[in-house]
Design a protein around this motif. Structure first.
Motif, mmCIF file in Angstrom:
data_model
loop_
_atom_site.group_PDB
_atom_site.id
_atom_site.type_symbol
_atom_site.label_atom_id
_atom_site.label_comp_id
_atom_site.label_asym_id
_atom_site.label_seq_id
_atom_site.Cartn_x
_atom_site.Cartn_y
_atom_site.Cartn_z
ATOM 1 N N TYR A 131 0.812 -1.215 0.000
ATOM 2 C CA TYR A 131 0.000 0.000 0.000
ATOM 3 C C TYR A 131 0.849 1.269 0.000
ATOM 4 N N GLY A 132 2.178 1.102 -0.098
ATOM 5 C CA GLY A 132 3.076 2.243 -0.197
ATOM 6 C C GLY A 132 3.175 3.061 1.060
ATOM 7 N N ILE A 133 2.993 2.420 2.210
ATOM 8 C CA ILE A 133 2.992 3.158 3.467
ATOM 9 C C ILE A 133 3.398 2.214 4.587
ATOM 10 N N THR A 134 3.976 2.759 5.650
ATOM 11 C CA THR A 134 4.274 1.973 6.837
ATOM 12 C C THR A 134 3.232 2.295 7.893
ATOM 13 N N TRP A 135 2.475 1.289 8.293
ATOM 14 C CA TRP A 135 1.413 1.528 9.275
ATOM 15 C C TRP A 135 2.005 1.854 10.635
ATOM 16 N N GLU A 136 1.400 2.790 11.324
ATOM 17 C CA GLU A 136 1.847 3.162 12.673
ATOM 18 C C GLU A 136 1.640 2.014 13.646
ATOM 19 N N ARG A 137 0.518 1.343 13.492
ATOM 20 C CA ARG A 137 0.168 0.214 14.354
ATOM 21 C C ARG A 137 -0.388 -0.899 13.472
ATOM 22 N N ALA A 138 -0.414 -2.096 14.017
ATOM 23 C CA ALA A 138 -0.982 -3.221 13.258
ATOM 24 C C ALA A 138 -2.449 -2.981 12.924
ATOM 25 N N THR A 139 -3.121 -2.185 13.729
ATOM 26 C CA THR A 139 -4.554 -1.931 13.517
ATOM 27 C C THR A 139 -4.828 -0.659 12.716
ATOM 28 N N THR A 140 -3.783 0.067 12.307
ATOM 29 C CA THR A 140 -3.998 1.358 11.647
ATOM 30 C C THR A 140 -4.915 1.265 10.429
ATOM 31 N N PRO A 141 -4.698 0.337 9.472
ATOM 32 C CA PRO A 141 -5.607 0.322 8.315
ATOM 33 C C PRO A 141 -7.033 -0.079 8.670
ATOM 34 N N VAL A 142 -7.199 -0.899 9.711
ATOM 35 C CA VAL A 142 -8.550 -1.249 10.163
ATOM 36 C C VAL A 142 -9.224 -0.010 10.740
ATOM 37 N N GLU A 143 -8.480 0.743 11.562
ATOM 38 C CA GLU A 143 -9.029 1.970 12.136
ATOM 39 C C GLU A 143 -9.353 2.993 11.057
ATOM 40 N N ARG A 144 -8.459 3.154 10.098
ATOM 41 C CA ARG A 144 -8.690 4.129 9.038
ATOM 42 C C ARG A 144 -9.889 3.729 8.176
ATOM 43 N N THR A 145 -10.061 2.430 7.955
ATOM 44 C CA THR A 145 -11.225 1.968 7.203
ATOM 45 C C THR A 145 -12.501 2.364 7.914
ATOM 46 N N PHE A 146 -12.537 2.165 9.226
ATOM 47 C CA PHE A 146 -13.728 2.529 9.991
ATOM 48 C C PHE A 146 -13.976 4.034 9.943
ATOM 49 N N ARG A 147 -12.935 4.826 10.058
ATOM 50 C CA ARG A 147 -13.101 6.274 10.171
ATOM 51 C C ARG A 147 -13.225 6.989 8.845
ATOM 52 N N GLU A 148 -12.650 6.399 7.775
ATOM 53 C CA GLU A 148 -12.637 7.095 6.489
ATOM 54 C C GLU A 148 -13.556 6.472 5.446
ATOM 55 N N SER A 149 -13.864 5.189 5.583
ATOM 56 C CA SER A 149 -14.628 4.509 4.534
ATOM 57 C C SER A 149 -16.129 4.586 4.722
ATOM 58 N N ILE A 150 -16.562 4.942 5.929
ATOM 59 C CA ILE A 150 -17.993 5.057 6.199
ATOM 60 C C ILE A 150 -18.268 6.401 6.861
ATOM 61 N N GLN A 151 -19.399 6.975 6.497
ATOM 62 C CA GLN A 151 -19.758 8.287 7.030
ATOM 63 C C GLN A 151 -20.290 8.189 8.448
ATOM 64 N N GLY A 152 -21.036 7.146 8.730
ATOM 65 C CA GLY A 152 -21.631 7.000 10.056
ATOM 66 C C GLY A 152 -22.879 7.847 10.196
ATOM 67 N N GLY A 153 -23.309 7.993 11.440
ATOM 68 C CA GLY A 153 -24.488 8.786 11.723
ATOM 69 C C GLY A 153 -25.728 7.963 12.012
ATOM 70 N N ARG A 154 -25.660 6.651 11.753
ATOM 71 C CA ARG A 154 -26.814 5.791 12.023
ATOM 72 C C ARG A 154 -26.654 4.999 13.318
ATOM 73 N N ASP A 155 -25.484 5.074 13.928
ATOM 74 C CA ASP A 155 -25.178 4.301 15.141
ATOM 75 C C ASP A 155 -25.275 2.795 14.915
ATOM 76 N N ASP A 156 -24.993 2.339 13.691
ATOM 77 C CA ASP A 156 -25.029 0.897 13.422
ATOM 78 C C ASP A 156 -23.707 0.375 12.868
ATOM 79 N N SER A 157 -22.640 1.186 12.984
ATOM 80 C CA SER A 157 -21.309 0.753 12.564
ATOM 81 C C SER A 157 -20.409 0.708 13.786
ATOM 82 N N TYR A 158 -19.654 -0.399 13.930
ATOM 83 C CA TYR A 158 -18.891 -0.648 15.145
ATOM 84 C C TYR A 158 -17.443 -1.008 14.804
#
Length: 330
Positions: A221-248
């Motif tokens: 992916y051309g990047i060094t992740w800060e943590r093992a969970t960084t891409p999982v966290e970024r997916t949650f925060r950047e890939s979905i808008q949220g607002g329905r309280d149904d994403s965890y």
């Protein structure tokens, strides 16, 4: 609770033999009857009192056999669901034959991503479920209006990327462990790109703080992740808008990439990249099964039990007691 399973085979349209066949194992809540078929052939009736059964389709990681997820399939069937695992040996890339969850590489390209599902096995699986609902021990007992897609690693990725009513009207939710939507650079994406998800349905995204497979694959992916969970966290925060309280988002302290499988198989896949788990994997899987079970119960149908399951899910995960490292909802 008695859990039984049956086997099926399905053909994937558009794929040439011998790489066009899925082998399914379908787990269901059963009720011993003492009947002739049961005694002579081991065909045990379903527990019709618990029907109709929502269906969870489990997508394996690449070169991870479906038997590695039987623990979860059984746990879900014990909760009144039908769970499906499958094996598909295919030539994903020219000259590369592998056990695959069914990744449609064409739909991952920059000019097509988001226009359709990346899980190429889903149409064949849904067709076979309709066949099962027409005849046999599960006839008339499947709730095919409530299908949940879930998976591990690459299988988790195609599950969450394909969970949209525009792609499959019967799909109502999705979950994944050890999966993210970081874009592979050789497909033509800029370094560090996180691709969007359909963001139309409830989602449970899980990851482990000791996921060495994710951590040691960052060069793709051309990047060094800060943590093992960084891409999982970024997916949650950047890939979905949220607002329905149904994403965890659920991060598990001490879980590695293969904490999600049982038994562990070091002969295939990329287990040699993983870090050592620092928590007992049995305890981690128990929590995963509980979270997935509550999540599915929370978003199948529309009743008081759904509300209670949502409350129980948040109460269980928001406490952030070990091995829960982090929990978010939006």
């Amino acid at each position: 609770m008695t859990v039984r399973a049956l086997f099926r085979a399905a053909t994937v349209e558009g794929h040439a033999a011998p790489y066009n066949t899925l082998h399914l194992k379908v787990f269901y809540p059963a009720q011993l009857s003492g009947g002739t078929q049961e005694q002579n052939m081991g065909i045990v009736p379903a527990n019709a009192e618990q029907a109709p059964f929502p269906v969870v389709i489990l997508f394996n990681g690449i070169n991870c056999g479906p038997e590695l997820y039987q623990w979860l399939a059984v746990a879900l069937a014990e909760r009144g669901l039908v769970a499906v695992t499958f094996a598909w040996v295919a030539e994903n890339l020219p000259g590369m034959v592998a056990l695959t969850p069914g990744v449609d590489l064409a739909m991952l390209m920059p000019d097509r991503y988001g226009q359709g599902p990346t899980a190429s096995a889903v149409p064949a699986l849904l067709h076979e479920l309709k066949t099962l609902n027409a005849a046999g021990v599960l006839a008339g007992l499947l709730d095919l209006d409530h299908v949940i897609l879930g998976g591990h690693s690459a299988g988790g990725r195609v599950a969450i990327e394909s969970a949209s009513p525009e792609f499959f009207p019967s799909v109502c939710a999705a979950f994944a462990y050890g999966a993210h939507t970081a874009a592979v650079m050789h497909l033509g994406y800029p370094a560090g790109t996180i691709l969007p998800l359909p963001d139309r349905l409830p989602l449970l995204l899980m990851g482990g703080t000791q996921d060495g497979v994710i951590a040691n694959s960052s060069d793709r992916y051309g990047i060094t992740w800060e943590r093992a969970t960084t891409p999982v966290e970024r997916t949650f925060r950047e890939s979905i808008q949220g607002g329905r309280d149904d994403s965890y988002l659920l991060l598990l302290e001490g879980a590695n990439h293969f904490s999600f499988v049982d038994p562990f198989d070091a002969t295939t896949g990329r287990a040699f990249l993983d870090f050592s788990a620092t928590q007992p994997n049995a305890d981690l899987r128990e929590l995963m099964a509980e979270a997935i079970g509550l999540f599915v119960k929370a978003y199948v149908g529309n009743s008081r039990s759904n509300i209670e399951a949502r409350e129980a899910l948040v109460q269980r995960l928001a406490a952030t007691q070990p091995p829960i490292a982090h929990f978010e909802r939006k």
